[in-house]
Design a protein around this motif. Sequence first.
Motif, PDB file in Angstrom:
ATOM      1  N   GLU A   1       0.773  -1.214   0.087  1.00 22.21           N
ATOM      2  CA  GLU A   1      -0.114  -0.191   0.181  1.00 22.21           C
ATOM      3  C   GLU A   1       0.742   1.418  -0.069  1.00 22.21           C
ATOM      4  OE1 GLU A   1      -4.149  -1.227   2.206  1.00 22.21           O
ATOM      5  OE2 GLU A   1      -2.178  -0.594   3.498  1.00 22.21           O
ATOM      6  N   MET A   2       0.577   1.990  -0.891  1.00 22.60           N
ATOM      7  CA  MET A   2       1.023   3.469  -0.781  1.00 22.60           C
ATOM      8  C   MET A   2       0.738   4.196   0.646  1.00 22.60           C
ATOM      9  SD  MET A   2       2.911   3.957  -3.345  1.00 22.60           S
ATOM     10  CE  MET A   2       3.279   5.634  -3.270  1.00 22.60           C
ATOM     11  N   VAL A   3       1.793   4.785   1.297  1.00 21.90           N
ATOM     12  CA  VAL A   3       1.709   5.526   2.495  1.00 21.90           C
ATOM     13  C   VAL A   3       2.552   6.756   2.628  1.00 21.90           C
ATOM     14  CG1 VAL A   3       1.226   3.302   3.716  1.00 21.90           C
ATOM     15  CG2 VAL A   3       3.680   4.223   3.538  1.00 21.90           C
ATOM     16  N   GLN A   4       2.180   7.453   3.407  1.00 26.21           N
ATOM     17  CA  GLN A   4       2.972   8.731   3.716  1.00 26.21           C
ATOM     18  C   GLN A   4       3.258   8.761   5.134  1.00 26.21           C
ATOM     19  OE1 GLN A   4       0.741  11.973   2.071  1.00 26.21           O
ATOM     20  NE2 GLN A   4      -0.896  11.633   3.382  1.00 26.21           N
ATOM     21  N   VAL A   5       4.814   9.359   5.576  1.00 22.00           N
ATOM     22  CA  VAL A   5       5.188   9.481   6.795  1.00 22.00           C
ATOM     23  C   VAL A   5       5.222  10.940   7.123  1.00 22.00           C
ATOM     24  CG1 VAL A   5       6.760   8.708   8.428  1.00 22.00           C
ATOM     25  CG2 VAL A   5       6.424   7.279   6.531  1.00 22.00           C
ATOM     26  N   ASP A   6       4.489  11.436   8.150  1.00 21.46           N
ATOM     27  CA  ASP A   6       4.726  12.906   8.706  1.00 21.46           C
ATOM     28  C   ASP A   6       6.058  13.076   9.360  1.00 21.46           C
ATOM     29  OD1 ASP A   6       4.212  13.055  11.653  1.00 21.46           O
ATOM     30  OD2 ASP A   6       2.381  12.321  11.174  1.00 21.46           O
ATOM     31  N   LYS A   7       6.446  14.371   9.127  1.00 28.62           N
ATOM     32  CA  LYS A   7       7.907  14.758   9.786  1.00 28.62           C
ATOM     33  C   LYS A   7       7.386  14.872  11.333  1.00 28.62           C
ATOM     34  CE  LYS A   7       9.688  17.235   6.054  1.00 28.62           C
ATOM     35  NZ  LYS A   7       9.995  18.663   5.536  1.00 28.62           N
ATOM     36  N   LEU A   8       6.600  15.530  11.851  1.00 28.06           N
ATOM     37  CA  LEU A   8       6.371  15.751  13.289  1.00 28.06           C
ATOM     38  C   LEU A   8       6.449  14.514  14.021  1.00 28.06           C
ATOM     39  CD1 LEU A   8       6.494  17.993  15.239  1.00 28.06           C
ATOM     40  CD2 LEU A   8       3.798  17.794  14.835  1.00 28.06           C
ATOM     41  N   PHE A   9       5.717  13.430  13.802  1.00 34.71           N
ATOM     42  CA  PHE A   9       5.557  12.405  14.812  1.00 34.71           C
ATOM     43  C   PHE A   9       5.600  11.171  14.079  1.00 34.71           C
ATOM     44  CE2 PHE A   9       2.118  15.341  16.183  1.00 34.71           C
ATOM     45  CZ  PHE A   9       2.470  15.506  17.286  1.00 34.71           C
TER      46      PHE A   9
ATOM     47  N   TYR B   1      -5.489  10.776   3.942  1.00 36.26           N
ATOM     48  CA  TYR B   1      -5.199  12.147   4.402  1.00 36.26           C
ATOM     49  C   TYR B   1      -4.148  12.837   3.540  1.00 36.26           C
ATOM     50  CZ  TYR B   1      -4.193  15.500   8.024  1.00 36.26           C
ATOM     51  OH  TYR B   1      -4.251  16.993   8.648  1.00 36.26           O
ATOM     52  N   GLY B   2      -4.550  14.113   3.121  1.00 39.65           N
ATOM     53  CA  GLY B   2      -3.804  14.953   2.267  1.00 39.65           C
ATOM     54  C   GLY B   2      -2.832  15.657   3.067  1.00 39.65           C
ATOM     55  N   LEU B   3      -1.670  15.382   3.409  1.00 37.93           N
ATOM     56  CA  LEU B   3      -0.696  16.272   4.102  1.00 37.93           C
ATOM     57  C   LEU B   3      -0.207  17.529   3.201  1.00 37.93           C
ATOM     58  CD1 LEU B   3       1.336  13.681   6.186  1.00 37.93           C
ATOM     59  CD2 LEU B   3      -0.478  15.153   7.219  1.00 37.93           C
ATOM     60  N   ASN B   4      -0.003  18.564   3.862  1.00 37.05           N
ATOM     61  CA  ASN B   4       0.852  19.471   3.031  1.00 37.05           C
ATOM     62  C   ASN B   4       2.415  18.951   2.558  1.00 37.05           C
ATOM     63  OD1 ASN B   4      -1.122  21.448   3.310  1.00 37.05           O
ATOM     64  ND2 ASN B   4       0.065  22.150   5.320  1.00 37.05           N
ATOM     65  N   LYS B   5       2.725  19.247   1.530  1.00 36.67           N
ATOM     66  CA  LYS B   5       4.376  18.524   1.039  1.00 36.67           C
ATOM     67  C   LYS B   5       5.178  19.056   2.064  1.00 36.67           C
ATOM     68  CE  LYS B   5       3.299  18.673  -3.851  1.00 36.67           C
ATOM     69  NZ  LYS B   5       3.729  19.237  -5.167  1.00 36.67           N
ATOM     70  N   LEU B   6       5.069  20.308   3.014  1.00 33.26           N
ATOM     71  CA  LEU B   6       6.214  20.761   3.745  1.00 33.26           C
ATOM     72  C   LEU B   6       5.908  19.536   5.013  1.00 33.26           C
ATOM     73  CD1 LEU B   6       5.748  24.398   4.008  1.00 33.26           C
ATOM     74  CD2 LEU B   6       7.461  23.161   2.880  1.00 33.26           C
ATOM     75  N   ASP B   7       4.868  18.724   5.301  1.00 34.96           N
ATOM     76  CA  ASP B   7       4.647  17.986   6.508  1.00 34.96           C
ATOM     77  C   ASP B   7       4.951  16.721   5.997  1.00 34.96           C
ATOM     78  OD1 ASP B   7       3.632  20.112   7.716  1.00 34.96           O
ATOM     79  OD2 ASP B   7       1.653  19.665   7.437  1.00 34.96           O
ATOM     80  N   ILE B   8       5.416  16.163   4.955  1.00 29.37           N
ATOM     81  CA  ILE B   8       5.499  14.973   4.597  1.00 29.37           C
ATOM     82  C   ILE B   8       7.009  14.563   4.651  1.00 29.37           C
ATOM     83  CG2 ILE B   8       5.445  13.192   2.751  1.00 29.37           C
ATOM     84  CD1 ILE B   8       3.015  14.727   1.633  1.00 29.37           C
ATOM     85  N   LYS B   9       7.478  13.574   5.255  1.00 27.97           N
ATOM     86  CA  LYS B   9       8.891  13.196   5.493  1.00 27.97           C
ATOM     87  C   LYS B   9       9.134  12.078   4.265  1.00 27.97           C
ATOM     88  CE  LYS B   9      11.995  10.584   8.612  1.00 27.97           C
ATOM     89  NZ  LYS B   9      11.680  10.006  10.109  1.00 27.97           N
ATOM     90  N   GLU B  10       8.452  11.328   3.899  1.00 26.86           N
ATOM     91  CA  GLU B  10       8.430  10.083   2.793  1.00 26.86           C
ATOM     92  C   GLU B  10       7.191   9.623   2.416  1.00 26.86           C
ATOM     93  OE1 GLU B  10      11.328   6.347   3.245  1.00 26.86           O
ATOM     94  OE2 GLU B  10      11.085   7.652   5.212  1.00 26.86           O
ATOM     95  N   VAL B  11       7.179   9.212   1.328  1.00 25.55           N
ATOM     96  CA  VAL B  11       6.146   8.668   0.345  1.00 25.55           C
ATOM     97  C   VAL B  11       6.568   7.469  -0.308  1.00 25.55           C
ATOM     98  CG1 VAL B  11       4.314   9.015  -1.403  1.00 25.55           C
ATOM     99  CG2 VAL B  11       4.783  10.685   0.149  1.00 25.55           C
TER     100      VAL B  11
END
Length: 71
Positions: free
Chosen positions: A24-32, A41-51
């Motif tokens: 599955e395609m996932v995204q990892v947020d930078k903060l937590f 969930y559509g995170l802002n590009k600035l908040d995404i650590k990895e996709v």
Amino acid sequence: MGRRVLEKVQPICVVCRQPMRKDEMVQVDKLFDHFTHFHCYGLNKLDIKEVGKFGEIVKANKKYKKLYLIQ
């Protein structure tokens, strides 16, 4: 004192509460360092650590590899 043994866990999406699967395609947020399905969930590009695919992200990162099961 004994050694502390960590068990690997099956992570769930913080939005839909469904388990992550290796393809599955996932995204990892930078903060937590939370994993969310890409479509949940559509995170802002600035908040995404990895996709990427969950299995590939976990295998590429030692920290995640120690913590998470890949199914």
